[in-house]
Design an enzyme around this catalytic site. Structure first.
Site, PDB file in Angstrom:
ATOM      1  N   GLU A  83      29.763   8.134   0.309  1.00  0.00           N
ATOM      2  CA  GLU A  83      28.822   9.255   0.453  1.00  0.00           C
ATOM      3  C   GLU A  83      28.780  10.047  -0.850  1.00  0.00           C
ATOM      4  O   GLU A  83      29.819  10.271  -1.467  1.00  0.00           O
ATOM      5  CB  GLU A  83      29.274  10.158   1.608  1.00  0.00           C
ATOM      6  N   THR A  99      23.765  13.122   1.068  1.00  0.00           N
ATOM      7  CA  THR A  99      23.679  14.284   1.966  1.00  0.00           C
ATOM      8  C   THR A  99      22.371  15.057   1.751  1.00  0.00           C
ATOM      9  O   THR A  99      21.670  14.882   0.751  1.00  0.00           O
ATOM     10  CB  THR A  99      24.876  15.251   1.798  1.00  0.00           C
ATOM     11  N   HIS A 113      20.425  11.353   4.471  1.00  0.00           N
ATOM     12  CA  HIS A 113      20.700  12.261   5.584  1.00  0.00           C
ATOM     13  C   HIS A 113      19.463  13.135   5.819  1.00  0.00           C
ATOM     14  O   HIS A 113      18.711  13.424   4.882  1.00  0.00           O
ATOM     15  CB  HIS A 113      21.891  13.180   5.267  1.00  0.00           C
ATOM     16  N   ARG A 132      22.356  17.634  12.993  1.00  0.00           N
ATOM     17  CA  ARG A 132      21.859  18.998  13.217  1.00  0.00           C
ATOM     18  C   ARG A 132      21.857  19.767  11.896  1.00  0.00           C
ATOM     19  O   ARG A 132      20.935  20.492  11.588  1.00  0.00           O
ATOM     20  CB  ARG A 132      22.745  19.729  14.225  1.00  0.00           C
ATOM     21  N   GLY A 133      22.916  19.579  11.121  1.00  0.00           N
ATOM     22  CA  GLY A 133      22.979  20.224   9.806  1.00  0.00           C
ATOM     23  C   GLY A 133      23.858  21.443   9.782  1.00  0.00           C
ATOM     24  O   GLY A 133      24.135  22.066  10.817  1.00  0.00           O
ATOM     25  N   ASP A 134      24.342  21.754   8.595  1.00  0.00           N
ATOM     26  CA  ASP A 134      25.131  22.968   8.367  1.00  0.00           C
ATOM     27  C   ASP A 134      24.157  24.145   8.279  1.00  0.00           C
ATOM     28  O   ASP A 134      23.137  24.048   7.598  1.00  0.00           O
ATOM     29  CB  ASP A 134      25.877  22.868   7.023  1.00  0.00           C
ATOM     30  N   ALA A 194      21.124  17.005  17.243  1.00  0.00           N
ATOM     31  CA  ALA A 194      20.792  15.737  16.578  1.00  0.00           C
ATOM     32  C   ALA A 194      20.120  14.748  17.539  1.00  0.00           C
ATOM     33  O   ALA A 194      19.209  14.019  17.141  1.00  0.00           O
ATOM     34  CB  ALA A 194      22.062  15.126  15.992  1.00  0.00           C
ATOM     35  N   HIS A 246      33.872  18.480  17.618  1.00  0.00           N
ATOM     36  CA  HIS A 246      33.113  19.375  16.743  1.00  0.00           C
ATOM     37  C   HIS A 246      33.626  20.798  16.942  1.00  0.00           C
ATOM     38  O   HIS A 246      34.041  21.162  18.052  1.00  0.00           O
ATOM     39  CB  HIS A 246      31.620  19.266  17.102  1.00  0.00           C
TER      40      HIS A 246
HETATM   41  P1  FAD Z   1      25.016  17.821  17.056  1.00  0.00           P
HETATM   42  O1  FAD Z   1      25.134  16.411  17.482  1.00  0.00           O
HETATM   43  O2  FAD Z   1      23.771  18.543  17.427  1.00  0.00           O
HETATM   44  O3  FAD Z   1      26.298  18.593  17.640  1.00  0.00           O
HETATM   45  C1  FAD Z   1      26.584  19.946  17.319  1.00  0.00           C
HETATM   46  C2  FAD Z   1      27.311  20.611  18.482  1.00  0.00           C
HETATM   47  O4  FAD Z   1      26.441  20.690  19.615  1.00  0.00           O
HETATM   48  C3  FAD Z   1      28.545  19.867  18.967  1.00  0.00           C
HETATM   49  O5  FAD Z   1      29.483  20.817  19.380  1.00  0.00           O
HETATM   50  C4  FAD Z   1      28.054  19.046  20.152  1.00  0.00           C
HETATM   51  O6  FAD Z   1      29.057  18.791  21.117  1.00  0.00           O
HETATM   52  C5  FAD Z   1      26.951  19.941  20.714  1.00  0.00           C
HETATM   53  N1  FAD Z   1      25.816  19.163  21.244  1.00  0.00           N
HETATM   54  C6  FAD Z   1      25.284  18.026  20.714  1.00  0.00           C
HETATM   55  N2  FAD Z   1      24.219  17.639  21.440  1.00  0.00           N
HETATM   56  C7  FAD Z   1      24.078  18.537  22.439  1.00  0.00           C
HETATM   57  C8  FAD Z   1      23.142  18.683  23.493  1.00  0.00           C
HETATM   58  N3  FAD Z   1      22.136  17.817  23.673  1.00  0.00           N
HETATM   59  N4  FAD Z   1      23.276  19.750  24.331  1.00  0.00           N
HETATM   60  C9  FAD Z   1      24.285  20.641  24.167  1.00  0.00           C
HETATM   61  N5  FAD Z   1      25.205  20.556  23.176  1.00  0.00           N
HETATM   62  C10 FAD Z   1      25.090  19.525  22.322  1.00  0.00           C
HETATM   63  N6  FAD Z   1      25.422  18.662   7.265  1.00  0.00           N
HETATM   64  C11 FAD Z   1      24.347  18.882   6.464  1.00  0.00           C
HETATM   65  O7  FAD Z   1      23.781  19.981   6.497  1.00  0.00           O
HETATM   66  N7  FAD Z   1      23.878  17.909   5.628  1.00  0.00           N
HETATM   67  C12 FAD Z   1      24.448  16.684   5.542  1.00  0.00           C
HETATM   68  O8  FAD Z   1      24.006  15.833   4.775  1.00  0.00           O
HETATM   69  C13 FAD Z   1      25.587  16.411   6.374  1.00  0.00           C
HETATM   70  N8  FAD Z   1      26.186  15.194   6.368  1.00  0.00           N
HETATM   71  C14 FAD Z   1      27.196  14.923   7.261  1.00  0.00           C
HETATM   72  C15 FAD Z   1      27.739  13.633   7.323  1.00  0.00           C
HETATM   73  C16 FAD Z   1      28.734  13.321   8.231  1.00  0.00           C
HETATM   74  C17 FAD Z   1      29.274  11.903   8.288  1.00  0.00           C
HETATM   75  C18 FAD Z   1      29.235  14.329   9.116  1.00  0.00           C
HETATM   76  C19 FAD Z   1      30.325  14.006  10.101  1.00  0.00           C
HETATM   77  C20 FAD Z   1      28.710  15.618   9.062  1.00  0.00           C
HETATM   78  C21 FAD Z   1      27.679  15.939   8.151  1.00  0.00           C
HETATM   79  N9  FAD Z   1      27.116  17.210   8.078  1.00  0.00           N
HETATM   80  C22 FAD Z   1      26.041  17.455   7.241  1.00  0.00           C
HETATM   81  C23 FAD Z   1      27.652  18.303   8.889  1.00  0.00           C
HETATM   82  C24 FAD Z   1      26.917  18.446  10.246  1.00  0.00           C
HETATM   83  O9  FAD Z   1      25.574  18.811  10.035  1.00  0.00           O
HETATM   84  C25 FAD Z   1      27.636  19.532  11.034  1.00  0.00           C
HETATM   85  O10 FAD Z   1      28.907  19.066  11.439  1.00  0.00           O
HETATM   86  C26 FAD Z   1      26.876  20.133  12.200  1.00  0.00           C
HETATM   87  O11 FAD Z   1      27.541  21.315  12.609  1.00  0.00           O
HETATM   88  C27 FAD Z   1      26.760  19.224  13.417  1.00  0.00           C
HETATM   89  O12 FAD Z   1      25.901  18.174  13.203  1.00  0.00           O
HETATM   90  P2  FAD Z   1      25.678  17.043  14.334  1.00  0.00           P
HETATM   91  O13 FAD Z   1      24.575  16.191  13.882  1.00  0.00           O
HETATM   92  O14 FAD Z   1      26.942  16.404  14.702  1.00  0.00           O
HETATM   93  O15 FAD Z   1      25.182  17.999  15.525  1.00  0.00           O
END
Ligand code: FAD
Length: 290
Positions: A18, A49, A79, A109-111, A125, A152
């Site tokens: 990455e 990213t 991403h 979902r993103g930071d 996501a 998470h």
């Molecule tokens: P989600 O899957 O939406 O989960 C977030 C939270 O919501 C979790 O607690 C989950 O349990 C909960 N949740 C999920 N789906 C639901 C639902 N349907 N209903 C209710 N609750 C739900 N961030 C960036 O901004 N840019 C990047 O390029 C980036 N790259 C990354 C690469 C990797 C490999 C990883 C592991 C993380 C990366 N991140 C990046 C960080 C990521 O965006 C954050 O960790 C963010 O807080 C969660 O993203 P997610 O896609 O897992 O979210």
């Protein structure tokens, strides 16, 4: 080629890297040399990213991914996040990825940036993945999702997080990449619970080699990874000797990867921090084990 196809074709663990784009003030060229050196190590793919750590998202992700795919000949994954994009913007971004020949995305979902309110068309996501899968013009694009060995930070429990992870896979995620962790037991626990929850896509283990004490402090604050005693002792011993700490970090990461491979991991995703020196050293140690 879709990343899921790489997993299907390979009887070995899939190695990926990455990288992150430069800050807006420097051009894409500022990291081209590092990306080229990483590509020369021949990982199966390199992901880029998007707006990570709250950085403003821009076209750099697309341009770096296009360079990896078209100039370096390595599969690229761009991403894309919910917090940076409305539905309309997702279409524009996806069209631009497709136009540049990028065939894989990591849907997140993103930071959330303290300086920029998040876009609200997609809350999670899985909604982003479902939206992209409804648009059949993107059927040729592979979609991956993120997973969290320690759960998470916002999830009530690992079990609750895994039930949400299942929604991502049901929506169309074909591979999962894990958040960084320093104790492999967390990864094995996630893998077992994911299987019980009916998640049967490949899961790559995210490994971040330590390169400095401040980097670890920053990452741990962001993602909440726990630090095992063995790891803390290493950082404490070498924190005042930056070069020794890098070597110790390389050894620690290689040790984690060796154990993961012995335990049949599907893939290893190295958070390279755009540092080809570190990636090269780790690949040198583990490449025959893959
Ligand atoms: P989600 O899957 O939406 O989960 C977030 C939270 O919501 C979790 O607690 C989950 O349990 C909960 N949740 C999920 N789906 C639901 C639902 N349907 N209903 C209710 N609750 C739900 N961030 C960036 O901004 N840019 C990047 O390029 C980036 N790259 C990354 C690469 C990797 C490999 C990883 C592991 C993380 C990366 N991140 C990046 C960080 C990521 O965006 C954050 O960790 C963010 O807080 C969660 O993203 P997610 O896609 O897992 O979210």
């Amino acid at each position: 080629m879709k990343i899921s196809e790489l997993f299907r074709q390979n009887d070995k663990a899939v190695l990926s890297f990455e990288v992150f784009p430069p800050k807006k003030t420097s051009g894409v060229e500022s990291i081209t040399a590092a990306v080229d050196e990483l590509a020369a190590l021949k990982p199966a793919y390199i992901s880029v990213t998007y707006g990570a750590g709250g950085n403003t998202a821009n076209t750099f992700t697309r341009d770096i991914a296009a360079h990896i795919k078209n100039d370096c000949g390595i599969e690229a994954m761009a991403h894309i996040t919910c917090v940076n994009n409305s539905k309309e913007e997702v279409i524009t971004v996806m069209d631009s990825f497709k136009e540049k020949g990028i065939e894989n995305i990591l849907a997140l979902r993103g930071d959330i940036s303290p300086d920029k309110p998040p876009k609200t068309d997609f809350k999670h996501a899985n909604e982003l993945i479902a939206f992209i899968r409804e648009h059949h013009e993107y059927d040729s694009i592979g979609i991956s999702g993120a997973c969290y060995p320690e759960g998470h930070t916002e999830a009530e429990s690992l079990t609750a997080d895994i039930l949400n992870l299942r929604k991502k896979v049901d929506a169309g995620a074909e591979e999962l990449i894990s958040q960084l962790f320093f104790d492999n037991a967390f990864f094995y626990d996630l893998r077992e619970k994911a299987t019980i929850a009916g998640i049967n896509v490949p899961i790559s283990a995210g490994i971040m080699p330590v390169t400095s004490k401040s980097q670890i402090e920053r990452m741990v604050t962001m993602c909440g990874a726990s630090l095992p005693q063995k790891f803390v002792r290493m950082v404490t011993k070498y924190e005042s000797r930056p070069e020794a700490l890098i070597d110790a970090g390389i050894a620690y990461a290689a040790d984690q990867i060796t154990d993961l491979l012995a335990n049949g991991v599907d893939g290893v995703h190295i958070y390279t921090m755009n540092n080809p020196y570190v990636a090269k050293k780790i690949v040198g140690i583990v490449e025959k084990l893959l």
